[in-house]
Scaffold this active site. Structure first.
Site, PDB file in Angstrom:
ATOM      1  N   GLN A 105      25.380  39.850  42.395  1.00 25.14           N
ATOM      2  CA  GLN A 105      25.681  39.321  43.134  1.00 25.14           C
ATOM      3  C   GLN A 105      25.218  39.215  44.774  1.00 25.14           C
ATOM      4  OE1 GLN A 105      30.144  39.233  44.762  1.00 25.14           O
ATOM      5  NE2 GLN A 105      29.959  37.297  44.665  1.00 25.14           N
ATOM      6  N   TYR A 175      33.609  34.811  53.582  1.00 23.26           N
ATOM      7  CA  TYR A 175      32.648  35.488  53.670  1.00 23.26           C
ATOM      8  C   TYR A 175      31.528  34.912  54.463  1.00 23.26           C
ATOM      9  CZ  TYR A 175      33.577  39.548  50.000  1.00 23.26           C
ATOM     10  OH  TYR A 175      33.896  40.445  49.925  1.00 23.26           O
ATOM     11  N   ALA A 350      37.647  37.879  34.983  1.00 21.02           N
ATOM     12  CA  ALA A 350      37.494  38.582  35.989  1.00 21.02           C
ATOM     13  C   ALA A 350      38.884  39.652  35.229  1.00 21.02           C
ATOM     14  CB  ALA A 350      38.073  38.734  37.798  1.00 21.02           C
ATOM     15  N   ARG A 351      39.831  39.161  36.267  1.00 21.87           N
ATOM     16  CA  ARG A 351      40.908  40.516  35.914  1.00 21.87           C
ATOM     17  C   ARG A 351      41.299  40.733  34.255  1.00 21.87           C
ATOM     18  NH1 ARG A 351      44.938  37.368  39.419  1.00 21.87           N
ATOM     19  NH2 ARG A 351      43.684  35.613  38.580  1.00 21.87           N
TER      20      ARG A 351
HETATM   21  C1  LIG Z   1      39.419  44.290  41.608  1.00 21.44           C
HETATM   22  C2  LIG Z   1      38.190  43.122  42.285  1.00 21.44           C
HETATM   23  C3  LIG Z   1      37.049  42.657  42.705  1.00 21.44           C
HETATM   24  C4  LIG Z   1      36.409  41.709  42.957  1.00 21.44           C
HETATM   25  N1  LIG Z   1      35.323  41.791  43.156  1.00 21.44           N
HETATM   26  C5  LIG Z   1      35.045  40.465  43.879  1.00 21.44           C
HETATM   27  C6  LIG Z   1      33.596  40.907  44.250  1.00 21.44           C
HETATM   28  O1  LIG Z   1      33.080  41.685  45.104  1.00 21.44           O
HETATM   29  N2  LIG Z   1      32.746  39.716  44.933  1.00 21.44           N
HETATM   30  C7  LIG Z   1      33.808  37.798  44.604  1.00 21.44           C
HETATM   31  O2  LIG Z   1      32.868  37.461  44.080  1.00 21.44           O
HETATM   32  N3  LIG Z   1      35.114  38.154  44.046  1.00 21.44           N
HETATM   33  C8  LIG Z   1      35.444  39.091  43.620  1.00 21.44           C
HETATM   34  N4  LIG Z   1      36.975  39.143  42.427  1.00 21.44           N
HETATM   35  C9  LIG Z   1      37.159  37.999  42.465  1.00 21.44           C
HETATM   36  C10 LIG Z   1      36.978  37.547  41.012  1.00 21.44           C
HETATM   37  O3  LIG Z   1      35.342  37.257  40.569  1.00 21.44           O
HETATM   38  C11 LIG Z   1      37.539  36.393  40.017  1.00 21.44           C
HETATM   39  O4  LIG Z   1      36.892  35.487  41.564  1.00 21.44           O
HETATM   40  C12 LIG Z   1      39.251  36.418  40.722  1.00 21.44           C
HETATM   41  O5  LIG Z   1      39.331  37.419  40.002  1.00 21.44           O
HETATM   42  C13 LIG Z   1      39.198  34.899  39.710  1.00 21.44           C
HETATM   43  O6  LIG Z   1      39.104  35.301  38.609  1.00 21.44           O
HETATM   44  P1  LIG Z   1      39.956  36.066  37.704  1.00 21.44           P
HETATM   45  O7  LIG Z   1      41.246  34.585  36.802  1.00 21.44           O
HETATM   46  O8  LIG Z   1      39.548  36.027  35.671  1.00 21.44           O
HETATM   47  O9  LIG Z   1      40.770  36.885  37.566  1.00 21.44           O
HETATM   48  C14 LIG Z   1      37.092  39.864  42.381  1.00 21.44           C
HETATM   49  C15 LIG Z   1      38.104  40.513  41.942  1.00 21.44           C
HETATM   50  C16 LIG Z   1      39.057  41.436  41.031  1.00 21.44           C
HETATM   51  C17 LIG Z   1      40.175  41.614  40.534  1.00 21.44           C
END
Ligand SMILES: Cc1cc2nc3c(=O)[nH]c(=O)nc-3n(C[C@H](O)[C@H](O)[C@H](O)COP(=O)(O)O)c2cc1C
Length: 410
Positions: A105, A175, A350-351
């Protein structure tokens, strides 16, 4: 909708993004790992991605690799320098050994950057006060913008050298490129402000520069906001137009739709509990003070449901023919199948994968497996101390001696 006449693909069948074929249609979404040190890769960062690759994803995303020094949200973040390349190459080799692809990314945090840690003011479309860092972001000059566009192209070229199969360009969360899209944050009167065509110019210039830099040697994804979740901000109607322009420009191989503002409404992206106390505990000053003063206003809670971005993303799906990645609350086979049935070619998670990095393999073996993630969101503030699920591991891998102890890998 473009794909209803075709049967929905199986999420565990191979899928194509530009020149890249993934072994299945699951992607580990970017979660800033907080595991790089002084801009370089550590053994912990490699291990993090090997865990996800071994856990079955088609592609893992190394988050967030800043294209310019003043675009970092953490002073230890990976920067695209020659010194970072050997470590990144070891990371991509290790991911490939597990049969997965690796995406980087890339982006510029703009007004979300941490000026104190970077030793430079944050850049924004217009001068503004940043509640989270209690400082002013300065208005980017036309020369700043030309440099940032070039920095994206350089980062994408270096990603190829480092062995990445894809780059994901950050056009979300307010951003830099996303802040230019916002009519609330962008009050410029030059060619980069005003009408949507002008506010979208930076995002399009960045994507075109990345395409010119890499051609079709690696895949190009864009993570684009649909809605900042902020009154007067960028929202769905405008996002549909921008998605169409990106498609027409030929600069993107797949779109991943996101939402929210790291500046003023992060929980709009996550839904679920707002981890205010956990944030205040770990943030360095002055962010800690900012969280104490403004945290309750910034960290608003929204109810969580599986596939919570689907309703909006469906409208983008209907507007473009590009492959699309469904993100947001993907935790089990039934929501994956629903995404495929609605015309999305990939899902990003992600989570749920921070909670269980082997979840993909387990869902593949048993479609009834449910994720153990409970959306308490206390993983959110761990991204500066080693991104992890605190229900699994409360302790941070980072300590006073961290970095030397953990060892650079290149
Ligand atoms: C600890 C953490 C760090 C994250 N860092 C980024 C990041 O660096 N860049 C980004 O685009 N999204 C980041 N996200 C967002 C995730 O990519 C994702 O869009 C968001 O958690 C929703 O997806 P999920 O429901 O599968 O968790 C982060 C999420 C978490 C929990």
């Amino acid at each position: 909708m473009t794909t209803t006449s075709h049967p929905a693909p199986d999420v565990f069948s191979p899928g194509k993004i530009g020149p890249l074929t993934l072994r299945n249609r699951t992607i580990k979404a970017a979660t800033y790992e907080g595991l790089s040190h002084r801009g370089k890769v550590t053994r912990d960062l490699v291990d993090f991605h090997v865990r996800h690759a071994a856990g079955g994803v088609g592609m893992t995303t190394v988050a967030y690799c800043a294209v310019s020094p003043e675009g970092r949200t953490d002073r230890h973040q990976v920067l695209w320098t020659p010194e970072a390349l050997p470590g990144l190459r070891k990371l991509t080799d290790a991911v490939h050994d597990q049969g997965a692809a690796a995406s980087a990314q890339i982006g510029h945090a703009g007004p979300v950057a941490n000026p104190k840690a970077n030793g430079a003011p944050a850049l924004a479309p217009s001068r503004q006060f940043q509640k989270t860092t209690l400082s002013f972001a300065r208005e980017a000059t036309p020369e700043d913008l030309r440099r940032v566009v070039r920095d994206h192209a350089r980062a994408a070229r270096m990603a190829i050298e480092a062995g990445f199969d894809a780059v994901e360009v950050h056009l979300g969360h307010n951003y830099l490129a996303s802040s230019f899209l916002s009519p609330k944050l962008n009050r410029r009167t030059d060619s980069h402000g005003g009408a949507l065509e002008n506010r979208a110019r930076l995002a399009r210039e960045v994507m075109t520069a990345v395409r010119d830099a890499v051609g079709d040697r690696i895949a190009i994804l864009a993570k684009l906001n649909m809605d900042d979740g902020v009154p007067g901000g960028f929202w769905l109607d405008e996002a549909i137009a921008v998605a169409r322009w990106l498609e027409a420009d030929g600069s993107v191989d797949a779109l991943e739709m996101t939402a929210g503002s790291s500046l003023s409404n992060p929980m709009y992206l996550f839904k679920g509990d707002a981890p205010l106390a956990a944030f205040a505990e770990v943030m360095p000053q002055p962010v800690k003070l900012g969280v104490k003063l403004f945290g309750r206003a910034v960290l608003r809670e929204y109810p969580y449901q599986d596939g919570y971005l689907l309703e909006d993303a469906r409208q983008i799906r209907a507007a473009v023919r590009l492959p699309m990645v469904l993100l947001g609350g993907i935790t089990n086979r039934s929501i994956m199948d629903r995404g495929m049935a609605e015309g999305f070619e990939f899902v990003a998670m992600a989570r749920a994968l921070l909670r269980e990095p082997d979840l993909i393999n387990r869902i593949r073996a048993d479609a009834g497996v449910r994720s153990l993630c409970n959306h308490n969101n206390r993983c959110m503030p761990t991204n500066f101390t080693g991104a992890r699920c605190v229900l699994v591991d409360r302790s941070s891998p980072r300590s006073a001696t961290w970095g030397t102890e953990t060892g650079y890998v290149g």
